[in-house]
Every structure is written in structure tokens, then in C-alpha cells.
Enzyme design. Structure first.
Site, PDB file in Angstrom:
ATOM      1  N   TYR A  64      -0.557 -11.924  -4.036  1.00  0.00           N
ATOM      2  CA  TYR A  64       0.100 -12.387  -2.811  1.00  0.00           C
ATOM      3  C   TYR A  64      -0.951 -12.951  -1.823  1.00  0.00           C
ATOM      4  O   TYR A  64      -0.625 -13.761  -0.970  1.00  0.00           O
ATOM      5  CB  TYR A  64       0.799 -11.228  -2.086  1.00  0.00           C
ATOM      6  CG  TYR A  64       2.140 -10.774  -2.620  1.00  0.00           C
ATOM      7  CD1 TYR A  64       2.648 -11.223  -3.839  1.00  0.00           C
ATOM      8  CD2 TYR A  64       2.915  -9.884  -1.875  1.00  0.00           C
ATOM      9  CE1 TYR A  64       3.881 -10.767  -4.298  1.00  0.00           C
ATOM     10  CE2 TYR A  64       4.150  -9.440  -2.327  1.00  0.00           C
ATOM     11  CZ  TYR A  64       4.630  -9.876  -3.540  1.00  0.00           C
ATOM     12  OH  TYR A  64       5.856  -9.426  -3.980  1.00  0.00           O
ATOM     13  N   CYS A  96       1.675  -2.589   0.299  1.00  0.00           N
ATOM     14  CA  CYS A  96       0.843  -3.782   0.150  1.00  0.00           C
ATOM     15  C   CYS A  96       0.427  -4.229   1.548  1.00  0.00           C
ATOM     16  O   CYS A  96       1.289  -4.501   2.392  1.00  0.00           O
ATOM     17  CB  CYS A  96       1.667  -4.868  -0.544  1.00  0.00           C
ATOM     18  SG  CYS A  96       0.856  -6.464  -0.674  1.00  0.00           S
ATOM     19  N   ASN A  97      -0.875  -4.285   1.790  1.00  0.00           N
ATOM     20  CA  ASN A  97      -1.364  -4.715   3.108  1.00  0.00           C
ATOM     21  C   ASN A  97      -0.961  -6.160   3.401  1.00  0.00           C
ATOM     22  O   ASN A  97      -0.601  -6.501   4.524  1.00  0.00           O
ATOM     23  CB  ASN A  97      -2.888  -4.634   3.159  1.00  0.00           C
ATOM     24  CG  ASN A  97      -3.409  -3.220   3.133  1.00  0.00           C
ATOM     25  OD1 ASN A  97      -3.783  -2.670   4.150  1.00  0.00           O
ATOM     26  ND2 ASN A  97      -3.449  -2.611   1.961  1.00  0.00           N
ATOM     27  N   THR A  98      -1.017  -7.008   2.379  1.00  0.00           N
ATOM     28  CA  THR A  98      -0.725  -8.433   2.571  1.00  0.00           C
ATOM     29  C   THR A  98       0.739  -8.620   2.963  1.00  0.00           C
ATOM     30  O   THR A  98       1.057  -9.395   3.874  1.00  0.00           O
ATOM     31  CB  THR A  98      -1.032  -9.212   1.274  1.00  0.00           C
ATOM     32  OG1 THR A  98      -2.327  -8.824   0.808  1.00  0.00           O
ATOM     33  CG2 THR A  98      -1.003 -10.702   1.506  1.00  0.00           C
ATOM     34  N   CYS A 113      -6.595  -3.224   0.956  1.00  0.00           N
ATOM     35  CA  CYS A 113      -5.684  -3.700  -0.096  1.00  0.00           C
ATOM     36  C   CYS A 113      -5.405  -2.513  -1.002  1.00  0.00           C
ATOM     37  O   CYS A 113      -6.327  -1.780  -1.373  1.00  0.00           O
ATOM     38  CB  CYS A 113      -6.363  -4.825  -0.873  1.00  0.00           C
ATOM     39  SG  CYS A 113      -5.494  -5.331  -2.367  1.00  0.00           S
ATOM     40  N   HIS A 148      -4.717  -2.301  -3.994  1.00  0.00           N
ATOM     41  CA  HIS A 148      -5.329  -2.355  -5.336  1.00  0.00           C
ATOM     42  C   HIS A 148      -6.739  -1.728  -5.317  1.00  0.00           C
ATOM     43  O   HIS A 148      -7.220  -1.244  -6.339  1.00  0.00           O
ATOM     44  CB  HIS A 148      -5.466  -3.799  -5.817  1.00  0.00           C
ATOM     45  CG  HIS A 148      -4.202  -4.414  -6.338  1.00  0.00           C
ATOM     46  ND1 HIS A 148      -3.123  -4.702  -5.538  1.00  0.00           N
ATOM     47  CD2 HIS A 148      -3.850  -4.804  -7.598  1.00  0.00           C
ATOM     48  CE1 HIS A 148      -2.166  -5.257  -6.278  1.00  0.00           C
ATOM     49  NE2 HIS A 148      -2.581  -5.323  -7.536  1.00  0.00           N
TER      50      HIS A 148
HETATM   51  N1  DGL Z   1      -1.945  -4.693  -3.026  1.00  0.00           N
HETATM   52  C1  DGL Z   1      -1.940  -5.908  -2.234  1.00  0.00           C
HETATM   53  C2  DGL Z   1      -2.484  -5.588  -0.845  1.00  0.00           C
HETATM   54  O1  DGL Z   1      -2.505  -4.436  -0.443  1.00  0.00           O
HETATM   55  C3  DGL Z   1      -2.605  -6.989  -3.008  1.00  0.00           C
HETATM   56  C4  DGL Z   1      -2.346  -8.344  -2.474  1.00  0.00           C
HETATM   57  C5  DGL Z   1      -2.404  -9.434  -3.476  1.00  0.00           C
HETATM   58  O2  DGL Z   1      -1.558  -9.438  -4.377  1.00  0.00           O
HETATM   59  O3  DGL Z   1      -3.256 -10.312  -3.308  1.00  0.00           O
HETATM   60  O4  DGL Z   1      -2.863  -6.463  -0.090  1.00  0.00           O
END
Ligand code: DGL
Length: 262
Positions: free
Chosen positions: A42, A73-75, A183, A185
């Protein structure tokens, strides 16, 4: 209502780090997790695209009867949560880079933030970092390429380690003593990060705080599941079930990890 599940979504497997915290604190809650891996990452998408994907995931969770939704998800949180809260009539919990605890505890006055482009460019992140600008200096770093490597299961690869070394170098040169993982991940990179970082640098990951906030909102809204039996757990991915399974192999009670086209 109270026996209904908690919905959790992420762009992929990263939010499982949050699900594990929630499940540890609230083992009696039923949960449904969506890994939107087909559309990951994302972090490189526009705000409009992130809002559309977050709405798609939310609608699926609401259609399955979820009583509360955790945007793991932070995004997605920093770009879409205000839109989701306006549009849908369920409580939302989000996650954003935990600058505050890092700022409060920093001795050198410099804190590093590793996050996606989408998070670092969001107005919510800009506001949070501005709020702390007087106390500390923040070294931001976009973790370009890390999410695709994690989604491919390449956590312990040389490529991942080399990217991390490159991203962390400017933070160390600026004398950071805390690194904020912005993030969901990235907690899976902690063992690799520990090999790279000097021991005095603390890693800040706020997954446990999200679980506590989930409990607080369930209490406040009187939504806690009163049943004292283990919650039903459902995991869905729209890409590779094997990869998702590999991120959940430490959780014995998970029975259902399935492919779903969403
Ligand atoms: N887990 C997502 C986050 O916390 C990943 C974002 C991505 O898919 O780039 O931002």
C-alpha cells in the site's frame, strides 16, 4: 452483538503482528483477519487508492458481521481512517508510528522512524511529527522494498539485511537512540535489526498498545465477548496461503487459513 467478531485488516501479512497481540490479550474474542496481499504494498499507492482498498476490506468485514475493526496497517490508518470513521458505523482502532514514547525516553534527542512512503507523506504523520518537533529531532526513512521482501517470506535474506543497513546508517550518523517501527510488517525484522543496531538503540513497536486500546474500546462500548471459550479465528488472504501460514506457525490454535477473492 458481543459475540460478533473483531475484524482486522492489513495490506498483507504484517498485521498478523498486531493480531497476535490482540489474541494474546483477548483470547475469547472471535476474530477475522484479511491479508490484502494481492494489492500490497500500500505504501507506494496514492491516498485515494489506499482509501478505496481500505473501504473494500472494511465492507467485507462489516458484511461478515464485525463489531469493531482494527486497521492493522500504519499506511491505511494514516491515509484512510478518518474517511472510514466518517463512512462506516463501527468503531475503528488504528496504528501510527509511536513517536511519543520514543521522544519521551530519548536521551540523545534523536529518534529514527522507519515507515512507508504513504505513512511518511500523510498529513496525520506530519502533524504527529510536528507536535514533537520542539523536543526531538526525527530522522525519517522510507523503507522502500522491505514490504515486498517480507511478503515474499524473505526476512532472513541478504537483500533484506543490506537494505536495512542502508536505511539505518543515516539514523545512526544522526545519533538516534530509539528507532520507531512505523509499519506493521517491520516487527518481523526485529531479529535482523538487532544484529545491525548497536545495543543502546531501543526498538519501538506499538502492537501491544493497539491491543490495549482494542480492549479499552470494547469495554467502553460494552462490546466485550462474555463467553469464556476460545475465540473462533479466521484468516483470509487474496494471494498466497502458504506465506500467510508461515507467519502464523507459532500460533497452535489457528485452524482456518483460507484463500478468498477480495
Ligand atoms: N503493514 C503496512 C503498514 O503498516 C504495510 C504497508 C504497505 O503495504 O506498504 O504500513
Amino acid at each position: 452483538m458481543n459475540v460478533k467478531p473483531i475484524g482486522i485488516f492489513d495490506s498483507g501479512v504484517g498485521g498478523t503482528s498486531i493480531w497476535k497481540e490482540i489474541h494474546a490479550l483477548l483470547p475469547h474474542e472471535n476474530t477475522i483477519y484479511l491479508a490484502d496481499s494481492k494489492y500490497a504494498p500500500y505504501g507506494q499507492k496514492t491516498k485515494e487508492e489506499i482509501i478505496a482498498l481500505s473501504a473494500k476490506n472494511t465492507e467485507l468485514l462489516i458484511a461478515r458481521g464485525c463489531k469493531l475493526i482494527v486497521v492493522a496497517c500504519n499506511t491505511a490508518t494514516t491515509n484512510a481512517i478518518s474517511h472510514l470513521r466518517e463512512k462506516y458505523d463501527v468503531p475503528f482502532i488504528g496504528i501510527e508510528p509511536a513517536i511519543k514514547p520514543a521522544a519521551l525516553n530519548s536521551g540523545t534527542g534523536t529518534v529514527g522512524v522507519l515507515a512507508t512512503k504513504g505513512t511518511l507523506s500523510s498529513s496525520l504523520f506530519l502533524k504527529t511529527s510536528k507536535d514533537h518537533a520542539g523536543e526531538i529531532s526525527i530522522v525519517e526513512q522510507e523503507g522502500a522494498g522491505l514490504v515486498p521482501l517480507i511478503e515474499a517470506g524473505k526476512i532472513n535474506s541478504i537483500e533484506t539485511k543490506q537494505l536495512l543497513i542502508k536505511y539505518i546508517k543515516p539514523m545512526l550518523q544522526a545519533n538516534m537512540d530509539h528507532i520507531v517501527l512505523g509499519c506493521t510488517h517491520y516487527p518481523y525484522l526485529i531479529p535482523v535489526l538487532k544484529e545491525i543496531l548497536p545495543t543502546h538503540v531501543k526498538i519501538i513497536d506499538c502492537g501491544a498498545a493497539v491491543a490495549k486500546q482494542t480492549l479499552a474500546v470494547l469495554d467502553k462500548e460494552s462490546l466485550k465477548n462474555p463467553k469464556k471459550i476460545p475465540g473462533k479465528i479466521q484468516f483470509y488472504t487474496n494471494k498466497d496461503t502458504e506465506i500467510l501460514i508461515s507467519f502464523l506457525k507459532d500460533v497452535d490454535e489457528i485452524k482456518q487459513i483460507a484463500y478468498l477473492d477480495f
